[in-house]
Design a protein around this motif. Structure first.
Motif, mmCIF file in Angstrom:
data_model
loop_
_atom_site.group_PDB
_atom_site.id
_atom_site.type_symbol
_atom_site.label_atom_id
_atom_site.label_comp_id
_atom_site.label_asym_id
_atom_site.label_seq_id
_atom_site.Cartn_x
_atom_site.Cartn_y
_atom_site.Cartn_z
ATOM 1 N N ALA A 275 0.827 -1.207 0.000
ATOM 2 C CA ALA A 275 0.000 0.000 0.000
ATOM 3 C C ALA A 275 0.862 1.258 0.000
ATOM 4 O O ALA A 275 0.574 2.230 -0.724
ATOM 5 N N LEU A 276 1.938 1.258 0.786
ATOM 6 C CA LEU A 276 2.841 2.417 0.814
ATOM 7 C C LEU A 276 3.487 2.649 -0.560
ATOM 8 O O LEU A 276 3.608 3.790 -1.018
ATOM 9 N N THR A 277 3.880 1.559 -1.204
ATOM 10 C CA THR A 277 4.517 1.680 -2.522
ATOM 11 C C THR A 277 3.553 2.266 -3.543
ATOM 12 O O THR A 277 3.898 3.195 -4.297
ATOM 13 N N LEU A 278 2.333 1.733 -3.580
ATOM 14 C CA LEU A 278 1.343 2.251 -4.539
ATOM 15 C C LEU A 278 0.914 3.675 -4.187
ATOM 16 O O LEU A 278 0.609 4.481 -5.080
ATOM 17 N N LEU A 279 0.913 3.984 -2.893
ATOM 18 C CA LEU A 279 0.581 5.346 -2.475
ATOM 19 C C LEU A 279 1.633 6.328 -2.980
ATOM 20 O O LEU A 279 1.306 7.458 -3.388
ATOM 21 N N LEU A 351 9.413 1.206 -8.623
ATOM 22 C CA LEU A 351 8.475 0.750 -7.599
ATOM 23 C C LEU A 351 8.095 -0.717 -7.814
ATOM 24 O O LEU A 351 7.980 -1.487 -6.851
ATOM 25 N N THR A 352 7.925 -1.111 -9.071
ATOM 26 C CA THR A 352 7.584 -2.506 -9.374
ATOM 27 C C THR A 352 8.718 -3.440 -8.970
ATOM 28 O O THR A 352 8.486 -4.511 -8.392
ATOM 29 N N VAL A 353 9.945 -3.043 -9.255
ATOM 30 C CA VAL A 353 11.107 -3.858 -8.884
ATOM 31 C C VAL A 353 11.212 -3.970 -7.363
ATOM 32 O O VAL A 353 11.538 -5.039 -6.823
ATOM 33 N N LEU A 354 10.913 -2.890 -6.649
ATOM 34 C CA LEU A 354 10.940 -2.934 -5.183
ATOM 35 C C LEU A 354 9.915 -3.929 -4.651
ATOM 36 O O LEU A 354 10.192 -4.679 -3.707
ATOM 37 N N LEU A 355 8.733 -3.956 -5.265
ATOM 38 C CA LEU A 355 7.707 -4.913 -4.843
ATOM 39 C C LEU A 355 8.146 -6.350 -5.126
ATOM 40 O O LEU A 355 7.932 -7.253 -4.312
ATOM 41 N N LEU A 356 8.771 -6.561 -6.279
ATOM 42 C CA LEU A 356 9.216 -7.910 -6.640
ATOM 43 C C LEU A 356 10.365 -8.385 -5.749
ATOM 44 O O LEU A 356 10.622 -9.584 -5.650
ATOM 45 N N GLY A 357 11.049 -7.444 -5.121
ATOM 46 C CA GLY A 357 12.141 -7.813 -4.222
ATOM 47 C C GLY A 357 11.696 -8.690 -3.065
ATOM 48 O O GLY A 357 12.503 -9.392 -2.461
ATOM 49 N N PHE A 358 10.370 -8.679 -2.757
ATOM 50 C CA PHE A 358 9.864 -9.505 -1.670
ATOM 51 C C PHE A 358 9.876 -10.989 -2.023
ATOM 52 O O PHE A 358 9.945 -11.835 -1.134
ATOM 53 N N ILE A 359 9.743 -11.318 -3.290
ATOM 54 C CA ILE A 359 9.463 -12.714 -3.656
ATOM 55 C C ILE A 359 10.561 -13.376 -4.478
ATOM 56 O O ILE A 359 10.564 -14.594 -4.627
ATOM 57 N N VAL A 360 11.492 -12.593 -5.025
ATOM 58 C CA VAL A 360 12.515 -13.199 -5.892
ATOM 59 C C VAL A 360 13.704 -13.682 -5.067
ATOM 60 O O VAL A 360 14.015 -13.113 -4.017
ATOM 61 N N PRO A 361 14.374 -14.739 -5.510
ATOM 62 C CA PRO A 361 15.624 -15.153 -4.857
ATOM 63 C C PRO A 361 16.748 -14.188 -5.205
ATOM 64 O O PRO A 361 16.705 -13.555 -6.269
ATOM 65 N N ASN A 362 17.739 -14.060 -4.340
ATOM 66 C CA ASN A 362 18.854 -13.125 -4.557
ATOM 67 C C ASN A 362 18.316 -11.741 -4.916
ATOM 68 O O ASN A 362 18.620 -11.179 -5.960
ATOM 69 N N SER A 363 17.487 -11.217 -4.024
ATOM 70 C CA SER A 363 16.722 -10.006 -4.340
ATOM 71 C C SER A 363 17.615 -8.809 -4.669
ATOM 72 O O SER A 363 17.288 -8.019 -5.553
ATOM 73 N N TYR A 364 18.753 -8.661 -3.978
ATOM 74 C CA TYR A 364 19.600 -7.496 -4.263
ATOM 75 C C TYR A 364 20.138 -7.548 -5.689
ATOM 76 O O TYR A 364 20.094 -6.550 -6.420
ATOM 77 N N GLU A 365 20.638 -8.714 -6.080
ATOM 78 C CA GLU A 365 21.154 -8.866 -7.442
ATOM 79 C C GLU A 365 20.054 -8.613 -8.470
ATOM 80 O O GLU A 365 20.264 -7.898 -9.458
ATOM 81 N N TYR A 366 18.877 -9.179 -8.218
ATOM 82 C CA TYR A 366 17.746 -9.010 -9.146
ATOM 83 C C TYR A 366 17.357 -7.539 -9.263
ATOM 84 O O TYR A 366 17.184 -7.016 -10.374
#
Length: 681
Positions: A275-279, A351-366
């Motif tokens: 919600a914060l991200t979309l806001l 913002l989309t990449v930040l949201l995807l950081g929750f679910i992807v492996p190796n989130s920093y690299e991604y």
């Protein structure tokens, strides 16, 4: 009730945005894993990047699937196969043997006949010591088996100790051998074929049940880790043992801690962050893109694309996370840049990449790779309607992916010998998938009613039905529109505005003159002026109405709103000054509003450029014996008057940009009139 309905109607746009915001938030949260996220990233064979890790609680170390499969395989190989034995068969054959023998050989009591009889008895005992199978079974000779009679295990042996029914002849031939005459041997073989019956058969139910019991006893864990025990130190390489422990901890952490104790808290935290991200996106639109924010269709379009990218990525992760880089995430900034602008495209992408950081492996690299790729997309893709530009940009994006991934790999591994070259293939597939942006833009145009540069290119074709009609019915206006289009395009290029959009707007800005073409000077011939038959107010209204007529024609021919905006604003709130002054000379108290266009004023750089170019091009026809000095003063006079009247107050255009436009117009008009430098006398 009526007041409530009125409030609802007045705030329906805001209510829609709130509902869109909430539904998108819940949809994205629904796609996310319903567990807490283990906050450490690790890979086998790579150094542990975080601080020393101690066990937060007691947990068992789980065996890997390979280990479990290996144990299962060993049990299946070594497990006994159970066969049912029928003792009655042996008893029956023993009792039938004498009668059958004497029927075949007679009652002779000779020594040879007696020996042969005894050998037959011994053979029966030998055959049924272990048993004869009812059929052939696909087991190895050393396969352990157990013979069961009356639910009791009689004997354990190997499968090869049993006699298969198809081996009986060779067994008999070997047994009697050459020591027996050929005639007797054949008779004995025939006898045994008549009396011998299988007494051993596979017990499938008992074999399956016993195997399942043994498999169910396989332990899924091996050893345990106590609370506060050091698991791995910072900088230590994650070897096989540490990798198994870390995987066990992550699994235990997510399943036990989150699913049982804090599921609702995790759900609440995900909802809060999404919600914060979309806001942030809505606030960005409200502050910097008010026009987009006020248009619910455009806001819906942006939210839809973000949700779509998250959905695609989630599906790929659920299938196999190693294919995550196949998802063409750079389509998002490409699409948003095509319909809006680069700044909005990049902001939404991040913002989309930040949201995807929750679910992807190796989130920093991604996240690093995707943000860098998004920036390259925004910086390299210009004039998307040119196919070559898209191919070149996709190649650059793919190259950036490969370079960045290579750098990360070397940082983690310290060498390139174990580099996964197939990952580069995933980046190439991602680039190829990004090319789908062209048909996707077309689909979006039809679904959401938006317009991109690709559509603008089609509209700029002077052979379109509407422009053909304009050239036939109002040739002077058509020629004027072409000149204005050239001036506006050059001006837009000079200040970095959307040149394609302003060119198309210029081509269509005067289509309303087709309704009454002869009332406009450029279309009059033979000196006939129909305004002589009208009053000043009627003449002014006839001229002012070309804006409204143009809007109606544009809507009838389904021109995009972005193009219709140019028709609405190209005169702003200026007045038909010629007829106003004529009327004022007759009546001093004349209201200038009756001679003014309804507006609105230009509200973008592009619409402001068109107003300047339209006024300058139209008025330049009245110049007699133009010189460079006259043209320069003429351009300054017209544009300064528009500025004094506040026509550009709503347009985000600067004084510096206006000065650049003046410079372009002066240069272009000088070329049109073939002026040379005035030399001093």
């Amino acid at each position: 009730m009526k007041e409530l309905l009125n409030k609802w109607y007045k705030n329906h746009a805001l209510i829609y945005k709130i509902l869109l915001f909430l539904s998108t938030t819940f949809f994205i949260v629904y796609l996310f894993p319903k567990t807490g996220k283990f906050r450490y990233s690790f890979e086998k064979g790579k150094p542990w990047q975080s601080e020393n890790l101690y066990a937060p609680f007691n947990f068992a170390v789980k065996k890997s699937q390979d280990e479990i499969d290996k144990e299962r395989q060993e049990i299946e190989q070594n497990a006994s196969v159970y066969f049912d034995v029928n003792p009655a068969v042996y008893t029956q054959i023993k009792s039938n043997y004498p009668k059958t023998y004497y029927e075949l050989f007679g009652d002779s009591t000779g020594i040879n006949n007696l020996n042969l009889y005894k050998r037959g008895e011994q053979l029966i005992d030998r055959l049924y010591t272990n048993g004869i199978l009812d059929t052939d079974y696909p087991y190895a000779k050393d396969k352990p088996i157990a013979l069961v009679a009356s639910n009791t295990i009689e004997k354990r042996l190997e499968y090869g100790n049993l006699i298969e029914i198809n081996q009986l002849r060779s067994y008999l031939e070997d047994y009697f051998g050459t020591s027996t005459s050929l005639d007797n041997r054949n008779k004995m073989i025939s006898l045994f074929f008549d009396i011998v019956k299988p007494n051993v058969a596979l017990s499938e139910s008992l074999t399956t049940k016993t195997l399942e019991e043994e498999l169910s006893q396989i332990a899924l864990t091996r050893g345990s880790i106590d609370k506060d025990q050091l698991i791995i130190s910072k900088g230590q390489v994650v070897e096989d043992e540490e990798y198994k422990i870390l995987k066990s901890l992550r699994s235990e952490y997510e399943s036990q801690v989150w699913n049982t104790a804090n599921y609702n808290w995790v759900l609440f935290a995900y909802t809060l962050l999404v919600a914060l991200t979309l806001l942030m996106l809505l606030l960005f639109l409200h502050k910097y893109r008010a026009e987009v924010f006020l248009n619910n269709t455009k806001v819906t379009f942006i939210f839809f694309n973000i949700a779509l990218m998250i959905l695609l990525t989630t599906l790929i992760i659920n299938y196999d996370s190693q294919y995550i880089y196949v998802v063409p995430l750079c389509i998002l900034p490409l699409v948003l840049k095509a319909f809006f602008d680069a700044r909005l495209g990049l902001f939404a992408h991040v913002l989309t990449v930040l949201l995807l950081g929750f679910i992807v492996p190796n989130s920093y690299e991604y996240m690093f790779l995707q943000i860098i790729a998004g920036i390259v997309t925004i910086l390299t893709v210009s004039e998307l309607y040119k196919r070559a530009n898209l191919f070149i940009s996709v190649g650059q994006i793919t190259l950036i992916y490969i370079i960045a991934y290579f750098a990360f790999f070397v940082i983690h591994e310290g060498q390139i010998t174990s580099l996964k070259w197939e990952t580069f293939g995933l980046f190439v597939l991602c680039g190829l998938a990004t090319l789908f942006v062209q048909p996707l833009i077309y689909i979006y145009e039809k679904i959401f009613g938006l317009v991109s540069d690709v559509s603008l290119l089609e509209l700029s074709d002077t052979n379109t039905k509407l422009l053909k009609q304009l050239s036939n019915e109002a040739p002077g206006t058509f020629h004027h529109s072409l000149n204005v289009a050239n001036l506006a395009e050059a001006s837009a290029n000079e200040i970095g505005a959307n040149a394609m959009l302003v060119r198309v707007g210029a081509l269509y800005h005067d289509i309303g003159k087709m309704v009454n073409p002869t009332y406009f000077t450029e279309n009059q011939s033979n000196g006939i002026d129909p305004h002589k038959e009208l009053s000043n107010k009627e003449s002014a209204k006839m001229i002012i109405d070309h804006v409204l007529n143009g809007i109606e024609l544009a809507k009838k021919h389904n021109l995009p709103d972005r193009v219709i905006d140019f028709i609405r604003t190209h005169h702003g709130t200026s007045s038909v000054y010629y007829f106003y002054m004529k009327e004022k000379s007759n009546e001093e108290d004349t209201d200038i509003k009756e001679f003014s266009y309804p507006g609105p004023k230009p509200f973008s750089k592009e619409t402001a450029i068109l107003m300047m170019c339209d006024s300058v091009e139209a008025a330049s026809k009245s110049l007699k014996e133009p010189t460079t000095t006259k043209l320069n003063d003429f351009v300054e006079s017209i544009i300064n008057k528009q500025m004094d009247n506040g026509q550009f107050l709503n347009a985000n255009i600067t004084f510096k940009e206006i000065q650049s436009i003046k410079k372009v117009l002066k240069h272009k008009l000088a070329n049109i009139y073939h002026l040379r430098i005035e030399y001093p006398e």
